[in-house]
Motif scaffolding. Structure first.
Motif, PDB file in Angstrom:
ATOM      1  N   THR A  52      61.931  41.577 -15.433  1.00  0.00           N
ATOM      2  CA  THR A  52      61.664  42.312 -16.707  1.00  0.00           C
ATOM      3  C   THR A  52      60.264  42.593 -16.807  1.00  0.00           C
ATOM      4  OG1 THR A  52      63.393  40.727 -17.788  1.00  0.00           O
ATOM      5  CG2 THR A  52      61.655  42.174 -19.284  1.00  0.00           C
ATOM      6  N   HIS A 129      67.221  39.898 -26.443  1.00  0.00           N
ATOM      7  CA  HIS A 129      66.552  40.378 -25.102  1.00  0.00           C
ATOM      8  C   HIS A 129      67.208  41.971 -25.185  1.00  0.00           C
ATOM      9  CE1 HIS A 129      64.854  41.131 -21.341  1.00  0.00           C
ATOM     10  NE2 HIS A 129      65.334  40.117 -20.784  1.00  0.00           N
ATOM     11  N   ARG A 162      69.607  34.567 -24.780  1.00  0.00           N
ATOM     12  CA  ARG A 162      69.458  35.710 -25.625  1.00  0.00           C
ATOM     13  C   ARG A 162      70.032  37.055 -25.390  1.00  0.00           C
ATOM     14  NH1 ARG A 162      63.043  34.911 -23.843  1.00  0.00           N
ATOM     15  NH2 ARG A 162      63.171  35.459 -21.751  1.00  0.00           N
ATOM     16  N   ARG A 225      73.000  31.690 -17.020  1.00  0.00           N
ATOM     17  CA  ARG A 225      72.308  30.618 -16.622  1.00  0.00           C
ATOM     18  C   ARG A 225      72.424  29.470 -17.898  1.00  0.00           C
ATOM     19  NH1 ARG A 225      66.881  29.114 -17.069  1.00  0.00           N
ATOM     20  NH2 ARG A 225      66.338  31.012 -18.233  1.00  0.00           N
ATOM     21  N   GLN A 227      69.989  27.434 -20.177  1.00  0.00           N
ATOM     22  CA  GLN A 227      68.680  27.571 -20.375  1.00  0.00           C
ATOM     23  C   GLN A 227      68.063  26.632 -20.211  1.00  0.00           C
ATOM     24  OE1 GLN A 227      67.561  31.486 -21.126  1.00  0.00           O
ATOM     25  NE2 GLN A 227      69.561  31.393 -19.801  1.00  0.00           N
TER      26      GLN A 227
HETATM   27  C1  NCD Z   1      67.057  36.530 -18.639  1.00  0.00           C
HETATM   28  C2  NCD Z   1      66.121  36.192 -19.914  1.00  0.00           C
HETATM   29  O1  NCD Z   1      64.872  36.082 -19.617  1.00  0.00           O
HETATM   30  O2  NCD Z   1      66.229  35.799 -20.998  1.00  0.00           O
HETATM   31  N1  NCD Z   1      66.321  37.016 -17.621  1.00  0.00           N
HETATM   32  C3  NCD Z   1      66.065  38.517 -17.502  1.00  0.00           C
HETATM   33  O3  NCD Z   1      65.289  38.970 -18.259  1.00  0.00           O
HETATM   34  N2  NCD Z   1      66.704  39.143 -16.728  1.00  0.00           N
HETATM   35  C4  NCD Z   1      68.240  35.555 -18.581  1.00  0.00           C
HETATM   36  C5  NCD Z   1      67.778  34.171 -18.048  1.00  0.00           C
HETATM   37  O4  NCD Z   1      66.542  33.868 -17.881  1.00  0.00           O
HETATM   38  O5  NCD Z   1      68.369  33.476 -17.877  1.00  0.00           O
END
Ligand code: NCD
Length: 307
Positions: A52, A129, A162, A225, A227
């Motif tokens: 990100t 997100h 999220r 995933r 978390q």
């Molecule tokens: C996700 C997050 O940060 O929520 N990652 C991301 O931004 N691509 C997914 C995650 O951390 O599992």
């Protein structure tokens, strides 16, 4: 001034516009190479991130802009006890736009209320997100040619994930959608998400713990995933972490044109043997994330009168 805190801050016409702009950026990158010249994006990341943060930064550089970056609460005044509100006020004196990730739900909203420049929520705790969802929507559009009439399976940690909350918030506004929510009982989609999206809009959905049996009906399978960082105790995490592991064997039951998606990072949920399957779209999501963040930065800077 417009910020992006929740995906519903953008209506469907605006999302369609961002997708169209992203496609134009992909087709004609040279047209955009100087659009943000002399503009500054500040990335404030108080939680781990690879994709990100780097995709925001790459997006700004590809628009000819500059980046100011704080990564990790240990290296900024947050470590001295500065509030999110004060940090946002300060950073908005230096930057034209801010992308912020924070472990607390609602932090990006507080930042937006105290900033004089647009704030983009790059993830607030287990809440939402929205820019991952933009990347996901662009991917679905490019793969399927539409954002409607799809059966979407979301699988894994639906409680703390999220990205799933924002994805369902966005896709439940499309026509003729159906959702299959696959998770262990303890990690079901929170009721506030169900009530504000699926139930409110009367979208058909069902919950199950069994991924294999639903596989044949899915157009999209969105893996997530477990978390770990949001669990209260490690034992629960260890018990649940391998609840779902997608393998080529399991994919045999899926439609030949199903899209396998994942916001990444993956831990164990998708075996690397799946990566060569033409249905694997998760690395395409990564690239799409950069393009649609470029489109978003331009849109928000324009609306703020900074371009
Ligand atoms: C996700 C997050 O940060 O929520 N990652 C991301 O931004 N691509 C997914 C995650 O951390 O599992």
């Amino acid at each position: 001034m417009k910020s992006l805190i929740d995906i519903t801050d953008l209506d469907t016409v605006e999302i369609d516009g961002l997708i169209a702009d992203s496609l134009d950026i992909i087709a004609h990158p040279e047209k955009y190479a100087r659009v943000c010249e002399r503009k500054k994006l500040a990335t404030l990341f108080f939680e781990p991130s690879t994709r990100t943060r780097l995709s925001f930064e790459a997006a700004m550089y590809e628009l000819g802009g500059n980046v100011l970056s704080v990564a990790g609460s240990g290296t900024s005044s947050a470590a001295k006890g500065e509030s999110v509100a004060d940090t946002a006020r300060v950073v908005s004196c230096y930057a034209d736009i801010i992308a912020m990730r924070h472990p607390k739900e609602g932090a990006a909203l507080v930042a937006a209320m105290n900033s004089s420049v647009p704030v983009i929520n790059a993830g607030d705790g287990g809440h939402c997100h929205p820019t991952q969802t933009l990347a996901d929507l662009l991917t679905v559009y490019r793969e399927k040619g539409r954002l409607s009439g799809l059966t979407v399976g979301v699988c894994g940690d639906l409680k703390f994930g999220r990205t799933v909350h924002s994805l369902i918030g966005a896709m439940s506004r499309s026509d003729d959608m159906k959702f299959v929510l696959v998770s262990p009982a303890e990690l079901k989609l929170p009721s506030y998400v169900k009530n504000e999206t699926l139930k409110k809009r009367s979208i058909p959905y069902y919950q199950t713990e069994d991924l294999d049996s639903v596989m044949p009906e899915l157009d999209i399978l969105y893996m997530t995933r477990i978390q770990r960082e949001r669990f209260f105790n490690e034992e629960d995490y260890l018990r649940l972490r391998d609840s779902y592991i997608l393998t080529p064997e399991k994919l045999k039951r899926a439609k030949p044109d199903m899209c396998v998606m994942h916001p990444l990072p993956r831990v164990n949920e998708i075996s690397v043997a799946v990566d060569d399957d033409p249905r694997a779209c998760y690395f395409k999501q990564v690239l799409n994330g950069k393009y649609i963040r470029m489109a978003l930065i331009i849109k928000l800077l324009r609306e703020a009168g900074r371009l």
